[in-house]
Design a protein around this motif. Structure first.
Motif, PDB file in Angstrom:
ATOM      1  N   TYR A 221      12.916  30.795  -3.405  1.00 10.56           N
ATOM      2  CA  TYR A 221      13.615  32.075  -3.268  1.00 10.56           C
ATOM      3  C   TYR A 221      13.747  32.737  -4.631  1.00 10.56           C
ATOM      4  CZ  TYR A 221      17.662  29.284  -4.811  1.00 10.56           C
ATOM      5  OH  TYR A 221      18.516  28.457  -5.512  1.00 10.56           O
TER       6      TYR A 221
ATOM      7  N   ASP B 182       9.167  45.463  -4.533  1.00 10.59           N
ATOM      8  CA  ASP B 182      10.512  46.017  -4.491  1.00 10.59           C
ATOM      9  C   ASP B 182      10.689  46.893  -3.246  1.00 10.59           C
ATOM     10  OD1 ASP B 182       8.962  48.188  -5.201  1.00 10.59           O
ATOM     11  OD2 ASP B 182      10.359  48.932  -6.733  1.00 10.59           O
ATOM     12  N   SER B 183       9.839  46.668  -2.242  1.00 12.81           N
ATOM     13  CA  SER B 183       9.993  47.306  -0.931  1.00 12.81           C
ATOM     14  C   SER B 183       9.348  46.405   0.118  1.00 12.81           C
ATOM     15  CB  SER B 183       9.333  48.689  -0.901  1.00 12.81           C
ATOM     16  OG  SER B 183       7.933  48.577  -0.739  1.00 12.81           O
ATOM     17  N   GLU B 184       9.657  46.673   1.377  1.00 10.29           N
ATOM     18  CA  GLU B 184       9.090  45.859   2.455  1.00 10.29           C
ATOM     19  C   GLU B 184       7.654  46.248   2.777  1.00 10.29           C
ATOM     20  OE1 GLU B 184      11.667  45.756   5.811  1.00 10.29           O
ATOM     21  OE2 GLU B 184      13.331  44.829   4.705  1.00 10.29           O
TER      22      GLU B 184
ATOM     23  N   ILE C 251      15.769  46.542  -4.751  1.00 10.60           N
ATOM     24  CA  ILE C 251      15.669  45.309  -3.987  1.00 10.60           C
ATOM     25  C   ILE C 251      14.445  44.538  -4.460  1.00 10.60           C
ATOM     26  CG2 ILE C 251      16.824  46.242  -1.943  1.00 10.60           C
ATOM     27  CD1 ILE C 251      14.040  46.473  -0.625  1.00 10.60           C
ATOM     28  N   VAL C 252      14.445  43.233  -4.212  1.00 12.55           N
ATOM     29  CA  VAL C 252      13.277  42.398  -4.437  1.00 12.55           C
ATOM     30  C   VAL C 252      12.979  41.682  -3.129  1.00 12.55           C
ATOM     31  CG1 VAL C 252      12.264  40.483  -5.723  1.00 12.55           C
ATOM     32  CG2 VAL C 252      13.834  42.062  -6.873  1.00 12.55           C
ATOM     33  N   VAL C 253      11.741  41.827  -2.657  1.00 11.82           N
ATOM     34  CA  VAL C 253      11.342  41.250  -1.374  1.00 11.82           C
ATOM     35  C   VAL C 253      10.310  40.166  -1.614  1.00 11.82           C
ATOM     36  CG1 VAL C 253      10.409  41.706   0.921  1.00 11.82           C
ATOM     37  CG2 VAL C 253      11.755  43.469  -0.250  1.00 11.82           C
TER      38      VAL C 253
ATOM     39  N   ILE D 296      10.380  37.357   5.531  1.00  9.75           N
ATOM     40  CA  ILE D 296      10.810  37.902   4.246  1.00  9.75           C
ATOM     41  C   ILE D 296      12.220  37.446   3.894  1.00  9.75           C
ATOM     42  CG2 ILE D 296       9.341  39.937   4.494  1.00  9.75           C
ATOM     43  CD1 ILE D 296      11.855  41.565   5.089  1.00  9.75           C
TER      44      ILE D 296
ATOM     45  N   THR E  25      15.139  39.025   1.143  1.00 10.67           N
ATOM     46  CA  THR E  25      15.415  40.189   0.311  1.00 10.67           C
ATOM     47  C   THR E  25      16.700  39.986  -0.467  1.00 10.67           C
ATOM     48  OG1 THR E  25      14.333  41.649   1.911  1.00 10.67           O
ATOM     49  CG2 THR E  25      15.784  42.683   0.293  1.00 10.67           C
TER      50      THR E  25
ATOM     51  N   THR F 173      19.369  42.055  -3.240  1.00 16.49           N
ATOM     52  CA  THR F 173      19.737  43.396  -3.675  1.00 16.49           C
ATOM     53  C   THR F 173      20.198  43.357  -5.125  1.00 16.49           C
ATOM     54  OG1 THR F 173      20.399  44.027  -1.445  1.00 16.49           O
ATOM     55  CG2 THR F 173      21.254  45.356  -3.267  1.00 16.49           C
TER      56      THR F 173
ATOM     57  N   GLY G  91      20.821  34.616  -0.988  1.00 13.36           N
ATOM     58  CA  GLY G  91      20.716  35.969  -1.496  1.00 13.36           C
ATOM     59  C   GLY G  91      21.998  36.512  -2.087  1.00 13.36           C
TER      60      GLY G  91
END
Length: 344
Positions: free
Chosen positions: A117, A150-152, A190-192, A200, A202, A204, A224
């Motif tokens: 993670y 930084d996005s899905e 965000i970091v995905v 996934i 994620t 924040t 997270g």
């Protein structure tokens, strides 16, 4: 007799220390007469291996070959080189190999999302931004095919066969080789992290925070849950920072150089220091012989709590060898020196 010449780019050490280095991938060496043009002798050599020399066998003959018995400053000794994988844990282990040629293949499994993670990230909005991934599982695993963004949309970075041992970290700096390129927003992001099946995790990132010149990172557990911490890229996360306590006094009262963290380290460590007044600051790394390795800071800085990262590279951008190094700060009349240990 023999003359032993060092190609160490250290001519200040003496007349037999050449201001050049030999390439590990191969090149040529020539011996000239005093007229500077007549070639007395020469050799063209190929890729080099650790603890393997190339020499004439026997001495003064025309036959050059590799040997696993280097004899600098003495008569050459020939011991046959057998290239191959000499690690018993590898699936292609060759018990006869006495020189590892980096061909070892290891049986691995894909990492399990949740066992691996995002454990730390920095989003100050500059090239020092980084993302750290931790393997909390109990087996060695591969991140091959995992994605990071930084996005899905997951269009940024896909891992190759990166192997993480239990308790190990992957550390990527923005725009570095084999790393992510999406800029992490300093106002929050965000970091995905996604596995090969599309699952996934994620985390924040809150807005970037700087305290007395020190840029804080944000650290996360497997669920997270995150908090601000002192930056420890590639190492165990520091304790959460209580912001109102840290901000209570943003100007230190005295000069202080802290022990680097982590220590020992490989290959990145953080040097923290405090300066109570504005002034010129120099931080330099030396080897144990007192030779300068790397000038890290050499500039005027404002008073505050500060840190700087050393990536185990010298002033020429080359990784240094494992060992004990000294780092010294000079700020005005204040001088302090500490030791640190680089592992390989």
């Amino acid at each position: 007799g023999f003359i032993f010449v060092w190609f160490d780019k250290d001519p200040e050490e003496g007349p037999l220390h050449i201001d050049a280095k030999l390439s590990g991938s191969g090149e040529s060496v020539m011996l000239f007469d005093t007229d500077g043009t007549t070639v007395i002798d020469s050799i063209v050599f190929g890729e080099q291996f650790t603890d393997v020399s190339m020499g004439r066998f026997p001495d003064s003959s025309d036959t050059w070959t590799l040997s696993v018995t280097p004899t600098p400053g003495a008569s050459n000794v020939y011991t046959e080189v057998v290239l191959g994988c000499n690690d018993p844990d590898a699936s292609n282990y060759n018990p006869n190999a006495n020189v590892n040629d980096d061909s070892c293949v290891y049986p691995t499994i894909l990492c399990a999302l949740g066992d691996v993670y995002v454990s730390e990230a920095a989003n100050s909005g500059d090239p020092e931004d980084y993302i750290e991934i931790y393997n909390a599982g109990n087996v060695e695993c591969s991140l091959a095919g995992f994605q990071l963004d930084d996005s899905e949309d997951l269009n940024d970075f896909t891992f190759g066969n990166v192997i993480l041992e239990p308790g190990a970290y992957w550390l990527g700096y923005e725009d570095s080789t084999d790393s992510f390129s999406s800029g992490l927003g300093s106002s929050g992001d965000i970091v995905v992290l996604a596995d090969t099946a599309g699952n996934i995790l994620t985390v924040t990132l809150e807005a970037s925070v700087e305290v007395g010149g020190l840029q804080l990172s944000q650290s996360f557990d497997a669920d997270g849950t995150g908090c601000y911490t002192m930056p420890t890229p590639g190492a165990v996360n520091d304790t959460c920072v209580t912001m109102n306590i840290v901000n209570a006094g943003t100007i230190p009262t005295q000069f202080t150089l802290y022990q680097n963290y982590p220590n020992p380290f490989n290959p990145v460590t953080t040097l923290r220091y405090e300066i109570p007044v504005n002034g010129f600051v120099n931080i330099t790394v030396y080897d144990m012989l007192g030779r300068k390795v790397k000038t890290i800071i050499n500039q005027t800085q404002n008073a505050g709590y500060r840190s700087v990262i050393w990536d185990a590279k010298n002033d020429f951008g080359k990784l240094v060898t494992a060992g004990i190094y000294l780092y010294q700060i000079q700020a005005g009349e204040y001088i302090s020196t500490k030791k640190m240990v680089l592992l390989k």
